[in-house]
Design an enzyme around this catalytic site. Structure first.
Site, PDB file in Angstrom:
ATOM      1  N   SER A   1     -32.102  21.902  66.529  1.00 30.53           N
ATOM      2  CA  SER A   1     -31.113  20.461  65.913  1.00 30.53           C
ATOM      3  C   SER A   1     -31.948  19.062  66.059  1.00 30.53           C
ATOM      4  O   SER A   1     -32.254  18.467  64.589  1.00 30.53           O
ATOM      5  CB  SER A   1     -30.248  21.194  65.305  1.00 30.53           C
ATOM      6  OG  SER A   1     -29.912  19.671  67.208  1.00 30.53           O
TER       7      SER A   1
ATOM      8  N   ASN B   1     -20.469  19.943  72.949  1.00 32.57           N
ATOM      9  CA  ASN B   1     -18.904  19.954  71.819  1.00 32.57           C
ATOM     10  C   ASN B   1     -18.327  18.335  71.400  1.00 32.57           C
ATOM     11  O   ASN B   1     -18.444  18.298  70.325  1.00 32.57           O
ATOM     12  CB  ASN B   1     -17.988  20.832  72.050  1.00 32.57           C
ATOM     13  CG  ASN B   1     -18.691  22.613  72.506  1.00 32.57           C
ATOM     14  OD1 ASN B   1     -20.433  22.579  72.327  1.00 32.57           O
ATOM     15  ND2 ASN B   1     -18.566  23.318  72.947  1.00 32.57           N
TER      16      ASN B   1
ATOM     17  N   HIS C   1     -13.517  13.296  21.919  1.00 34.74           N
ATOM     18  CA  HIS C   1     -13.993  15.146  21.293  1.00 34.74           C
ATOM     19  C   HIS C   1     -15.943  14.002  20.268  1.00 34.74           C
ATOM     20  O   HIS C   1     -16.262  14.834  20.658  1.00 34.74           O
ATOM     21  CB  HIS C   1     -13.770  15.281  20.135  1.00 34.74           C
ATOM     22  CG  HIS C   1     -12.419  15.924  20.721  1.00 34.74           C
ATOM     23  ND1 HIS C   1     -11.272  16.878  21.855  1.00 34.74           N
ATOM     24  CD2 HIS C   1     -11.026  14.915  20.370  1.00 34.74           C
ATOM     25  CE1 HIS C   1     -10.627  16.813  21.672  1.00 34.74           C
ATOM     26  NE2 HIS C   1     -10.113  15.919  20.638  1.00 34.74           N
TER      27      HIS C   1
ATOM     28  N   SER D   1     -43.317   8.381  29.131  1.00 33.77           N
ATOM     29  CA  SER D   1     -43.937   9.888  29.168  1.00 33.77           C
ATOM     30  C   SER D   1     -45.373   9.614  29.636  1.00 33.77           C
ATOM     31  O   SER D   1     -45.864   9.178  28.546  1.00 33.77           O
ATOM     32  CB  SER D   1     -43.628  10.812  28.161  1.00 33.77           C
ATOM     33  OG  SER D   1     -44.563  11.452  27.824  1.00 33.77           O
TER      34      SER D   1
ATOM     35  N   LYS E   1     -42.563   6.925  24.927  1.00 32.87           N
ATOM     36  CA  LYS E   1     -41.108   7.087  25.299  1.00 32.87           C
ATOM     37  C   LYS E   1     -41.325   5.905  25.969  1.00 32.87           C
ATOM     38  O   LYS E   1     -42.054   5.432  26.204  1.00 32.87           O
ATOM     39  CB  LYS E   1     -41.846   8.128  25.992  1.00 32.87           C
ATOM     40  CG  LYS E   1     -41.198   9.501  24.847  1.00 32.87           C
ATOM     41  CD  LYS E   1     -39.956   8.949  24.144  1.00 32.87           C
ATOM     42  CE  LYS E   1     -39.148   9.987  24.711  1.00 32.87           C
ATOM     43  NZ  LYS E   1     -39.104  11.633  25.029  1.00 32.87           N
TER      44      LYS E   1
ATOM     45  N   GLU F   1     -30.117  10.083  34.611  1.00 31.86           N
ATOM     46  CA  GLU F   1     -30.206  11.056  34.675  1.00 31.86           C
ATOM     47  C   GLU F   1     -30.877  11.119  35.718  1.00 31.86           C
ATOM     48  O   GLU F   1     -30.169  12.578  36.483  1.00 31.86           O
ATOM     49  CB  GLU F   1     -32.075  11.987  33.735  1.00 31.86           C
ATOM     50  CG  GLU F   1     -31.840  11.415  31.767  1.00 31.86           C
ATOM     51  CD  GLU F   1     -33.275  11.537  31.820  1.00 31.86           C
ATOM     52  OE1 GLU F   1     -33.652  12.897  30.834  1.00 31.86           O
ATOM     53  OE2 GLU F   1     -34.423  10.673  31.684  1.00 31.86           O
TER      54      GLU F   1
ATOM     55  N   TYR G   1     -15.217  25.017  69.457  1.00 31.63           N
ATOM     56  CA  TYR G   1     -16.413  25.215  68.853  1.00 31.63           C
ATOM     57  C   TYR G   1     -17.219  26.223  68.523  1.00 31.63           C
ATOM     58  O   TYR G   1     -16.858  27.283  69.436  1.00 31.63           O
ATOM     59  CB  TYR G   1     -17.259  24.086  69.888  1.00 31.63           C
ATOM     60  CG  TYR G   1     -18.479  23.770  69.110  1.00 31.63           C
ATOM     61  CD1 TYR G   1     -19.678  22.968  68.407  1.00 31.63           C
ATOM     62  CD2 TYR G   1     -19.374  24.620  69.909  1.00 31.63           C
ATOM     63  CE1 TYR G   1     -20.436  22.754  68.141  1.00 31.63           C
ATOM     64  CE2 TYR G   1     -21.368  24.167  69.076  1.00 31.63           C
ATOM     65  CZ  TYR G   1     -21.156  23.705  68.728  1.00 31.63           C
ATOM     66  OH  TYR G   1     -22.740  23.423  68.187  1.00 31.63           O
TER      67      TYR G   1
END
Ligand code: ARG
Length: 473
Positions: free
Chosen positions: A29, A116, A162, A283, A289, A296, A323
């Site tokens: 790890s 641990n 809505h 773009s 654009k 986003e 553990y």
């Protein structure tokens, strides 16, 4: 002097063969947990100071170990440290380096503890810091929202339900809704901090240790608010990581909602706002654009953090005490959630001050869509008509106005009177968006004066958050 071991690992004594290469790669790890090194070293130094205090180590031994660890930390920081996957994790890498550096006395570091309780401690120290950082960046974003809300306190826009035009609101009020979401996130972060800030060290492998340890002293050195009360739970508990991911997931959900609105508002169809050129991209094919890629991406990265939360929940599901190596899988997940939420908050800190508001487009939009129909109904109520009847009358007036392609405020008084003879000339004041927002003059309402009040109160709350951060620094 011990005999030469067949397996050179720190735990290799009972093994008659060395570890398979595949297993070394599969179990390591250190490639990702090395980021815990400052906490691992901090924890080790506190541990040996405690051991010296209770007489398990001499002060001289503890001092040597401390110096060795400090030197290793400088090596790591200077990029002079080689992480060995064969030594599995950050803990054994540092411990092995310590023995290489200071000799036999280094082998006393691991007295009365286990990896641990060590890894659980490291993770809590790490997360405690990161919670503060996330909160710090959040307060920056909250400040930016408050500044913008103050500037736009009386800017009128349509409010939606809505995604259909509902009633006029002020843009400042809308921004304060965002702020309010973030303020709940901040409260959750502080709550999560309180359960993270508890020290598992002393639980050792699972059952505690036979040394006369002073856990309260170690906790004090590490700035923990207390110590865990059950050793089995202490080494297995990852609730704090799950709570953080849950908090981060909610926070990201909020950012995704802000993002969705920014993207919509910046579209040619809405035209409510523009974002700074430096915070948009273009773009490769369409020369015209200018795209809102930052919101986003924040919207998209929300998915990662939901995934991180889900991964941790499933990781812990059905795990027997105490553990299990499964828990090694908690780190990349938690790190990803931390990194993602920080990056997105920073993105928003950069984005928000550059929001340019098209007040004209917002106001024009608020004037259309019969956004003041409710105000007309409320007006009829003030003239003694029950609300349900008023609702029906206004519905008919709206239908008529749609047929005429006019707004309610553009209807003639005589036409309006046709729907209800209680309508007088004073009706036109309530049919304007300005009149509509000004009328919503109560706690939590959209009237500009109430928005300014809310901003004032929010600035004080923000001040308290900053004070909390300073106290915990
Ligand atoms: N790298 C391990 C982890 O992240 C440290 C604890 C290992 N403990 C053990 N008994 N193998 O969980």
């Amino acid at each position: 002097m011990a005999q030469k071991q067949e397996n050179a690992k720190p735990w290799g004594g009972r093994f008659s063969r060395s570890t398979d290469d595949f297993v070394e790669t599969f179990t390591q790890s250190v490639s990702f947990d090395q980021r815990l090194y400052p906490y691992d070293i901090m924890g080790s130094i506190a541990h040996v100071r405690m051991l010296a205090r209770v007489g398990v180590l001499t002060e001289a031994e503890a001092g040597e170990i401390r110096q060795g660890l400090v030197a290793i930390e400088s090596d790591i920081e200077a990029g002079r440290f080689t992480w060995e996957p064969a030594l599995e994790d950050v803990h054994m890498n540092i411990e092995t380096a310590l023995v290489e550096r200071i000799g036999e006395v280094g082998k006393k570091l691991h007295t009365g503890r286990s990896r641990n309780d060590q890894v659980a401690t490291d993770l809590r120290l790490y997360l405690r810091d990161e919670i503060r950082t996330v909160l710090d960046i959040s307060t920056g974003l909250m400040d930016a929202l408050l500044d913008l809300a103050e500037r736009e306190a009386d800017t009128i826009m349509p409010g939606f339900t809505h995604l259909q035009t509902a009633q006029p609101v002020t843009f400042g009020h809308h921004l304060m809704a965002w702020y309010t979401m973030l303020s709940r996130d901040a409260a959750r972060l502080i709550d999560c901090h309180s359960r993270t800030n508890v020290m598992p060290l002393g639980a050792a492998a699972l059952a505690g240790t036979s040394y006369p340890i002073d856990r309260a002293y170690t906790a004090e050195l590490l700035g923990f608010a207390g110590v865990t009360q059950n050793s089995l739970d202490a080494v297995s508990d990852r609730d704090f990581a799950i709570e953080f991911c849950a908090t981060a997931a909610i926070l990201m959900m909020h950012l995704s909602r802000f993002s969705e609105e920014l993207v919509l508002w910046m579209s040619q169809q809405f035209g409510f706002i523009d974002l700074d050129d430096a915070w948009c991209t273009g773009s490769s094919i369409m020369p015209q654009k200018k795209n809102p890629d930052i919101p986003e991406l924040c919207r998209g990265k929300t998915a990662r953090v939901y995934g991180d939360l889900q991964a941790l929940l499933v990781l812990m599901k059905s795990q027997p005490l105490a553990y299990n190596r499964d828990n090694q899988e908690d780190k990349e997940t938690l790190f990803d959630a931390v990194d993602t939420v920080k990056a997105c908050l920073l993105a928003y800190c950069g984005l928000v001050p550059g929001i340019q508001v098209n007040r004209h487009a917002m106001l024009e939009a608020a004037r259309t869509g019969y956004s003041t129909a409710t105000d007309l109904a409320d007006y009829l109520v003030t003239k003694g008509i029950p609300f349900r009847d008023a609702h029906a009358v206004v519905g008919q007036a709206v239908q008529f106005a749609i047929q005429q392609d006019l707004d309610l405020s553009e209807l003639k008084l005589s036409d309006l009177k046709g729907f209800s003879d209680v309508i007088e000339d004073d009706v036109f004041a309530v049919l304007t968006p300005e009149g509509s927002v000004a009328a919503r003059d109560h706690t939590g309402g959209t009237a500009p004066a109430r928005v300014l009040q809310a901003i004032h109160a929010a600035r004080q709350d923000c001040q308290q958050l900053k004070q909390w951060l300073e106290e915990k620094a």
